[in-house]
Design a protein around this motif. Sequence first.
Motif, PDB file in Angstrom:
ATOM      1  N   LEU A  27      -5.109  37.314 -24.953  1.00  0.00           N
ATOM      2  CA  LEU A  27      -3.770  37.266 -25.537  1.00  0.00           C
ATOM      3  C   LEU A  27      -3.595  38.471 -26.445  1.00  0.00           C
ATOM      4  O   LEU A  27      -4.521  38.873 -27.148  1.00  0.00           O
ATOM      5  N   GLU A  28      -2.401  39.062 -26.456  1.00  0.00           N
ATOM      6  CA  GLU A  28      -2.106  40.160 -27.362  1.00  0.00           C
ATOM      7  C   GLU A  28      -2.101  39.655 -28.799  1.00  0.00           C
ATOM      8  O   GLU A  28      -1.763  38.504 -29.070  1.00  0.00           O
ATOM      9  N   THR A  31       1.191  38.257 -29.896  1.00  0.00           N
ATOM     10  CA  THR A  31       1.450  36.950 -29.307  1.00  0.00           C
ATOM     11  C   THR A  31       0.695  35.864 -30.061  1.00  0.00           C
ATOM     12  O   THR A  31       1.228  34.782 -30.333  1.00  0.00           O
ATOM     13  N   LYS A 354       3.838  33.420 -20.558  1.00  0.00           N
ATOM     14  CA  LYS A 354       4.038  34.856 -20.339  1.00  0.00           C
ATOM     15  C   LYS A 354       2.702  35.607 -20.340  1.00  0.00           C
ATOM     16  O   LYS A 354       2.417  36.401 -19.443  1.00  0.00           O
ATOM     17  N   ASP A 355       1.869  35.351 -21.350  1.00  0.00           N
ATOM     18  CA  ASP A 355       0.627  36.105 -21.457  1.00  0.00           C
ATOM     19  C   ASP A 355      -0.449  35.626 -20.481  1.00  0.00           C
ATOM     20  O   ASP A 355      -1.313  36.407 -20.078  1.00  0.00           O
ATOM     21  N   GLU A 359       1.180  38.046 -17.037  1.00  0.00           N
ATOM     22  CA  GLU A 359       0.721  39.142 -17.894  1.00  0.00           C
ATOM     23  C   GLU A 359       1.086  40.506 -17.349  1.00  0.00           C
ATOM     24  O   GLU A 359       1.171  41.482 -18.095  1.00  0.00           O
ATOM     25  N   ARG A 363       7.959  42.300 -20.636  1.00  0.00           N
ATOM     26  CA  ARG A 363       8.717  41.292 -21.382  1.00  0.00           C
ATOM     27  C   ARG A 363      10.208  41.340 -21.030  1.00  0.00           C
ATOM     28  O   ARG A 363      10.884  40.326 -21.004  1.00  0.00           O
TER      29      ARG A 363
END
Length: 403
Positions: A27-28, A31, A354-355, A359, A363
């Motif tokens: 995960l970023e 995020t 989303k992640d 991925e 976005r």
Amino acid sequence: MYAFRKPFSAAGYGEHQLVIEIAGRPLEAKTVFVISQILGYCTSKYLGAKLCSEVRREHLGPALLVAIGCALAALLAFAVVPPGLKVVAIFLNGLPLGFVWGLMVRYLEGRRISELLLAAVSCSFILASGEVKRFGLSLMERGVPEYWMPFVTGAVYLAPFVVSVGLLSLIPKPDAADEALRSKRSTMGREDRRAFLRRFFPGLLPLFIAYFFLTAFRDFRDNYQSDLFHEMGIADPAAFSRTERPIALSVMVVLALIFLIRNNRAGLMATYGIVLGGLALMGGATWAWDHGMIDGEMWMIGNGLGAYLAYVPFGTVMFDRMIALTRFGGTAVFAIYVADSLGYTGSVGVQLYKDLFAENTERLEYFRCLTYGMSLGGLPLMALAMIYFLRQGPASERSAGKD
């Protein structure tokens, strides 16, 4: 309150790479922080369904001050603790902030002018999201480190918050004329809350499902607006203000007009009409952007205006008018917080999806698809809820066989 919640999302947080994985997928850092704050915010919504509907009026002001003091302390921790503990700090920041809206609405609901008051507040929080992020970006441009920026922003806004709470506490209670038109508002115990859910469950179900996804959409747009601008090639920090100011003003004017409708059933019908119109606008604006009819900033105004026209009535006039129409003994804050708790659960789910499962999708493209899905899925759900609640009335009327 938004100065203590939203500025942190304007930063990118690329300095530290947090090694957090779910199902083997990283995960970023941003995020992780966004989800952590939302989890704290969401937790307080579940707790607030009970606490905000029970707290006595004389305790509202002190509760607001305690909540914001705890949130600011958590932002200080976010600035100074090691990277791994920053996730905990931002969770603790979101935890008390979720109570603020419900405590404030308790001052304003159940009045002949509730629509005007709540429309002004709604304008405030739509405008605030863009303004405090712009302020945070300006601080970083002046050399404030990105992890210190949220605390510095909150500290600047602390004195105005305290003054505002003092002014709220001076507002008199609803008078007899208010109670005659909008019904008397009272605290709700456990049995009152259960009775509310039992009575209105068939209408609340589609309403809450729609709000689950609507909150997720609105929160994704809000938290990643800087990323969306970047992917569209918009680098000017003033874009936050150019898009959010017309949205705030438009939503305030539209909701304030409901004040002119004295009949509660007609007022509730108008509220649902605004929500349905907002959902249609979201899809329409996206279609126009896809076909090159409008530019990126106009698209953000269109989808933002549609989203807020659909979203804001849930936290303001929709449940206030519903309580007034049905004369159910209690407070609109309980229904608002049940909806919010479910909605922010959806927000976490959409960002994790989303992640973890998209991925490789930018976005901007993810948000575009989300907009179409929210528009097409939300319209039938809100139509079902509207049909149900417009058939409701006071218990005395229903027993007599009236609508």
